[in-house]
Design a protein around this motif. Structure first.
Motif, PDB file in Angstrom:
ATOM      1  N   ASP A  21     -96.603  60.758 104.281  1.00 49.90           N
ATOM      2  CA  ASP A  21     -95.368  60.168 103.586  1.00 49.90           C
ATOM      3  C   ASP A  21     -93.999  60.221 104.146  1.00 49.90           C
ATOM      4  O   ASP A  21     -93.076  59.897 103.693  1.00 49.90           O
ATOM      5  CB  ASP A  21     -95.817  60.340 102.236  1.00 49.90           C
ATOM      6  N   ARG A  22     -94.172  61.343 105.048  1.00 46.78           N
ATOM      7  CA  ARG A  22     -92.736  61.636 105.600  1.00 46.78           C
ATOM      8  C   ARG A  22     -92.334  60.911 106.969  1.00 46.78           C
ATOM      9  O   ARG A  22     -91.373  60.790 107.304  1.00 46.78           O
ATOM     10  CB  ARG A  22     -92.640  63.347 106.011  1.00 46.78           C
ATOM     11  N   LEU A  23     -93.320  60.314 107.561  1.00 47.93           N
ATOM     12  CA  LEU A  23     -93.201  59.457 108.670  1.00 47.93           C
ATOM     13  C   LEU A  23     -92.978  57.935 108.212  1.00 47.93           C
ATOM     14  O   LEU A  23     -93.365  57.370 107.411  1.00 47.93           O
ATOM     15  CB  LEU A  23     -94.466  59.374 109.503  1.00 47.93           C
ATOM     16  N   PRO A  24     -91.844  57.237 108.678  1.00 52.31           N
ATOM     17  CA  PRO A  24     -91.208  56.144 108.329  1.00 52.31           C
ATOM     18  C   PRO A  24     -92.246  55.074 108.623  1.00 52.31           C
ATOM     19  O   PRO A  24     -92.790  54.735 109.888  1.00 52.31           O
ATOM     20  CB  PRO A  24     -89.980  56.023 108.974  1.00 52.31           C
ATOM     21  N   THR A  25     -92.465  54.138 107.923  1.00 53.32           N
ATOM     22  CA  THR A  25     -93.185  52.914 108.176  1.00 53.32           C
ATOM     23  C   THR A  25     -92.405  51.994 109.011  1.00 53.32           C
ATOM     24  O   THR A  25     -91.088  51.976 109.215  1.00 53.32           O
ATOM     25  CB  THR A  25     -93.407  52.058 107.004  1.00 53.32           C
ATOM     26  N   SER A  26     -92.743  51.003 109.796  1.00 53.10           N
ATOM     27  CA  SER A  26     -92.021  49.844 110.483  1.00 53.10           C
ATOM     28  C   SER A  26     -90.924  49.403 109.385  1.00 53.10           C
ATOM     29  O   SER A  26     -89.976  48.870 110.092  1.00 53.10           O
ATOM     30  CB  SER A  26     -93.308  48.876 110.954  1.00 53.10           C
ATOM     31  N   GLU A  27     -91.322  49.063 108.444  1.00 50.42           N
ATOM     32  CA  GLU A  27     -90.592  48.189 107.557  1.00 50.42           C
ATOM     33  C   GLU A  27     -89.148  49.147 107.280  1.00 50.42           C
ATOM     34  O   GLU A  27     -88.040  48.881 107.060  1.00 50.42           O
ATOM     35  CB  GLU A  27     -90.940  48.200 106.013  1.00 50.42           C
ATOM     36  N   GLN A  28     -89.501  50.687 106.851  1.00 53.48           N
ATOM     37  CA  GLN A  28     -88.420  51.447 106.906  1.00 53.48           C
ATOM     38  C   GLN A  28     -87.445  51.656 108.368  1.00 53.48           C
ATOM     39  O   GLN A  28     -86.494  51.629 107.976  1.00 53.48           O
ATOM     40  CB  GLN A  28     -89.028  52.878 106.541  1.00 53.48           C
ATOM     41  N   VAL A  29     -88.147  51.540 109.206  1.00 54.00           N
ATOM     42  CA  VAL A  29     -87.411  51.790 110.664  1.00 54.00           C
ATOM     43  C   VAL A  29     -86.606  50.416 110.618  1.00 54.00           C
ATOM     44  O   VAL A  29     -85.258  50.409 111.292  1.00 54.00           O
ATOM     45  CB  VAL A  29     -88.308  51.845 111.596  1.00 54.00           C
ATOM     46  N   SER A  30     -87.145  49.176 110.388  1.00 56.18           N
ATOM     47  CA  SER A  30     -86.562  47.981 110.464  1.00 56.18           C
ATOM     48  C   SER A  30     -85.107  48.031 109.553  1.00 56.18           C
ATOM     49  O   SER A  30     -84.118  47.547 109.931  1.00 56.18           O
ATOM     50  CB  SER A  30     -87.249  46.923 110.007  1.00 56.18           C
ATOM     51  N   ALA A  31     -85.271  48.472 108.478  1.00 54.82           N
ATOM     52  CA  ALA A  31     -84.183  48.508 107.351  1.00 54.82           C
ATOM     53  C   ALA A  31     -83.259  49.224 107.926  1.00 54.82           C
ATOM     54  O   ALA A  31     -81.876  49.058 107.824  1.00 54.82           O
ATOM     55  CB  ALA A  31     -84.717  49.126 106.164  1.00 54.82           C
ATOM     56  N   PHE A  32     -83.467  50.386 108.408  1.00 57.93           N
ATOM     57  CA  PHE A  32     -82.542  51.328 109.129  1.00 57.93           C
ATOM     58  C   PHE A  32     -81.979  50.880 110.364  1.00 57.93           C
ATOM     59  O   PHE A  32     -80.680  50.647 110.341  1.00 57.93           O
ATOM     60  CB  PHE A  32     -82.886  52.803 109.518  1.00 57.93           C
ATOM     61  N   ALA A  33     -82.704  50.024 111.275  1.00 56.47           N
ATOM     62  CA  ALA A  33     -82.142  49.495 112.438  1.00 56.47           C
ATOM     63  C   ALA A  33     -80.997  48.261 111.921  1.00 56.47           C
ATOM     64  O   ALA A  33     -79.784  48.224 112.568  1.00 56.47           O
ATOM     65  CB  ALA A  33     -83.087  48.772 113.241  1.00 56.47           C
ATOM     66  N   ARG A  34     -81.366  47.592 110.968  1.00 53.01           N
ATOM     67  CA  ARG A  34     -80.557  46.475 110.600  1.00 53.01           C
ATOM     68  C   ARG A  34     -79.408  46.969 109.964  1.00 53.01           C
ATOM     69  O   ARG A  34     -78.285  46.265 109.476  1.00 53.01           O
ATOM     70  CB  ARG A  34     -81.429  45.580 109.374  1.00 53.01           C
ATOM     71  N   SER A  35     -79.498  48.075 109.110  1.00 49.75           N
ATOM     72  CA  SER A  35     -78.068  48.567 108.372  1.00 49.75           C
ATOM     73  C   SER A  35     -77.214  49.202 109.497  1.00 49.75           C
ATOM     74  O   SER A  35     -75.858  49.238 109.362  1.00 49.75           O
ATOM     75  CB  SER A  35     -78.532  49.838 107.724  1.00 49.75           C
ATOM     76  N   LEU A  36     -77.641  49.285 110.883  1.00 45.34           N
ATOM     77  CA  LEU A  36     -76.646  49.664 112.235  1.00 45.34           C
ATOM     78  C   LEU A  36     -75.998  48.714 112.731  1.00 45.34           C
ATOM     79  O   LEU A  36     -74.933  48.662 113.331  1.00 45.34           O
ATOM     80  CB  LEU A  36     -77.483  50.525 112.824  1.00 45.34           C
ATOM     81  N   SER A  37     -76.937  47.588 112.917  1.00 40.52           N
ATOM     82  CA  SER A  37     -76.369  46.498 113.907  1.00 40.52           C
ATOM     83  C   SER A  37     -77.145  45.344 113.912  1.00 40.52           C
ATOM     84  O   SER A  37     -78.108  44.979 113.249  1.00 40.52           O
ATOM     85  CB  SER A  37     -76.971  46.995 115.339  1.00 40.52           C
ATOM     86  N   ARG A  38     -76.231  44.260 114.213  1.00 37.38           N
ATOM     87  CA  ARG A  38     -76.940  42.992 114.291  1.00 37.38           C
ATOM     88  C   ARG A  38     -77.938  42.711 115.588  1.00 37.38           C
ATOM     89  O   ARG A  38     -78.692  41.505 115.564  1.00 37.38           O
ATOM     90  CB  ARG A  38     -75.602  41.974 114.126  1.00 37.38           C
ATOM     91  N   SER A  39     -77.450  43.397 116.558  1.00 35.66           N
ATOM     92  CA  SER A  39     -78.251  43.485 117.749  1.00 35.66           C
ATOM     93  C   SER A  39     -79.713  44.403 117.784  1.00 35.66           C
ATOM     94  O   SER A  39     -79.746  45.119 116.929  1.00 35.66           O
ATOM     95  CB  SER A  39     -77.598  43.920 118.756  1.00 35.66           C
ATOM     96  N   ASP A  40     -80.382  44.101 118.739  1.00 35.02           N
ATOM     97  CA  ASP A  40     -81.553  45.330 118.765  1.00 35.02           C
ATOM     98  C   ASP A  40     -81.247  46.410 119.402  1.00 35.02           C
ATOM     99  O   ASP A  40     -80.224  46.323 120.250  1.00 35.02           O
ATOM    100  CB  ASP A  40     -82.914  44.435 119.464  1.00 35.02           C
ATOM    101  N   ILE A  41     -81.557  47.599 119.093  1.00 32.76           N
ATOM    102  CA  ILE A  41     -81.222  48.779 119.775  1.00 32.76           C
ATOM    103  C   ILE A  41     -82.550  49.679 119.951  1.00 32.76           C
ATOM    104  O   ILE A  41     -83.717  49.211 119.798  1.00 32.76           O
ATOM    105  CB  ILE A  41     -80.638  49.656 118.575  1.00 32.76           C
ATOM    106  N   VAL A  42     -82.412  50.867 120.355  1.00 29.60           N
ATOM    107  CA  VAL A  42     -83.414  51.873 120.707  1.00 29.60           C
ATOM    108  C   VAL A  42     -83.601  52.799 119.506  1.00 29.60           C
ATOM    109  O   VAL A  42     -82.335  53.261 118.994  1.00 29.60           O
ATOM    110  CB  VAL A  42     -83.505  52.713 121.955  1.00 29.60           C
TER     111      VAL A  42
END
Length: 319
Positions: free
Chosen positions: A120-141
């Motif tokens: 439960d400490r490892l982020p799901t794909s959905e959690q990572v995606s939410a974080f990425a979208r909070s940072l940028s409109r573009s794709d990132i690493v």
């Protein structure tokens, strides 16, 4: 924190107090330069906003926090002894590429280092995606990191994600063969642990010699991989990639290609002496996908039809 929320609760140098737009822009450009990002003169305000978020925010155990609030305990064994691990990949439309494969490899690396990482400490794909979208409109690493903490005291390590810009596009790479700095049978120095310096140093030494990266060889002069990517070669009898027997990092794109590529790919030992027989070559990792190899030492390679076919195929299978 949502993508459109204000910066009112985030302290970033040069953003603490309202300023005229021109002054704020100058301060933002200077701030980004201090983080290694050169901003073009015509960079728009929304893009500047994204860039500042990328370098200023981290995901820490489920929360997005300013980098200034992030720290590692000086007694964490990840810091003291290299008992830490990481995974990185790019996003496509905000979704982390091949994320299940990355989590699977991270768990195997954690077992190798005897680090207990509750699921439960490892982020799901959905959690990572939410974080990425909070940072940028573009794709990132994005890069997921885990430390061991202080197991003897019952103190777990930390789990965090930081982000960076996508690498610039590359039409091809030139590789210099170098003996791997990692002896066979020491996977903790090959896999994505905090003891990764030998591979990055080989990469930098090849760059100093005028190449893009290093092509690592084992002690018996067999091909392993590029310093930061796996390699595939087209021989007269078909495609091959070096066998993963403890001397190379089994990449997620490598695994995906071996399982699903439209052309068969064999795993086998590839002596350096056989490189002259190769007709095409490319390297892979989850930041860049497939990049053709144009040169290995003095040998040159054309970007062949089958390499282009595989590049096109991979573009249609992002997840």
């Amino acid at each position: 924190m949502g993508r459109d929320e204000s910066w009112s609760n985030i302290v970033v140098q040069g953003w603490a107090n309202p300023q005229p737009r021109q002054q704020a822009t100058r301060d933002t450009v200077a701030f980004l330069k201090s983080h290694g990002i050169a901003v073009p003169d015509n960079c728009s305000a929304p893009v500047l906003d994204d860039l500042v978020r990328i370098v200023s925010l981290v995901w820490l155990d489920g929360k997005i926090v300013p980098r200034e609030q992030f720290h590692i305990d000086p007694s964490d064994e990840g810091l003291l002894f290299g008992r830490g691990l990481w995974e990185s990949t790019r996003t496509f439309d905000g979704v982390p590429w091949l994320w299940p494969l990355h989590l699977d490899r991270l768990r195997r690396t954690a077992a190798l280092l005897e680090i207990d990482v509750p699921p439960d400490r490892l982020p799901t794909s959905e959690q990572v995606s939410a974080f990425a979208r909070s940072l940028s409109r573009s794709d990132i690493v994005i890069r997921l990191n885990v430390t061991a903490g202080q197991p003897a005291l019952g103190r777990p390590g930390i789990v965090w994600i930081n982000a960076s810009l996508l690498p610039g596009p590359s039409e091809s790479v030139r590789l210099q063969t170098r003996t791997s700095p990692v002896p066979r049978g020491e996977p903790f120095l090959v896999w994505k642990t905090f003891q990764y310096a030998g591979r990055t140093m080989a990469h930098h030494h090849a760059q100093k010699a005028g190449f893009d990266s290093a092509l690592l060889l084992d002690a018996d002069d067999n091909v392993l991989e590029m310093a930061l990517a796996n390699i595939f070669l087209r021989f007269p009898d078909g495609w091959a990639t070096p066998t993963a027997d403890g001397g190379l990092l089994p990449g997620t794109v490598r695994e995906h290609l071996l399982a699903h590529a439209p052309r068969p790919i064999a795993e086998r030992r590839i002596p350096r002496s056989s490189l002259s027989e190769a007709q095409e070559a490319f390297v892979t990792n989850s930041k860049v996908g497939i990049v053709p190899v144009a040169r290995i030492d003095d040998a040159t390679f054309a970007v062949g039809a089958e390499t282009r076919e595989l590049m096109q195929w991979l573009q249609t299978r992002k997840f």
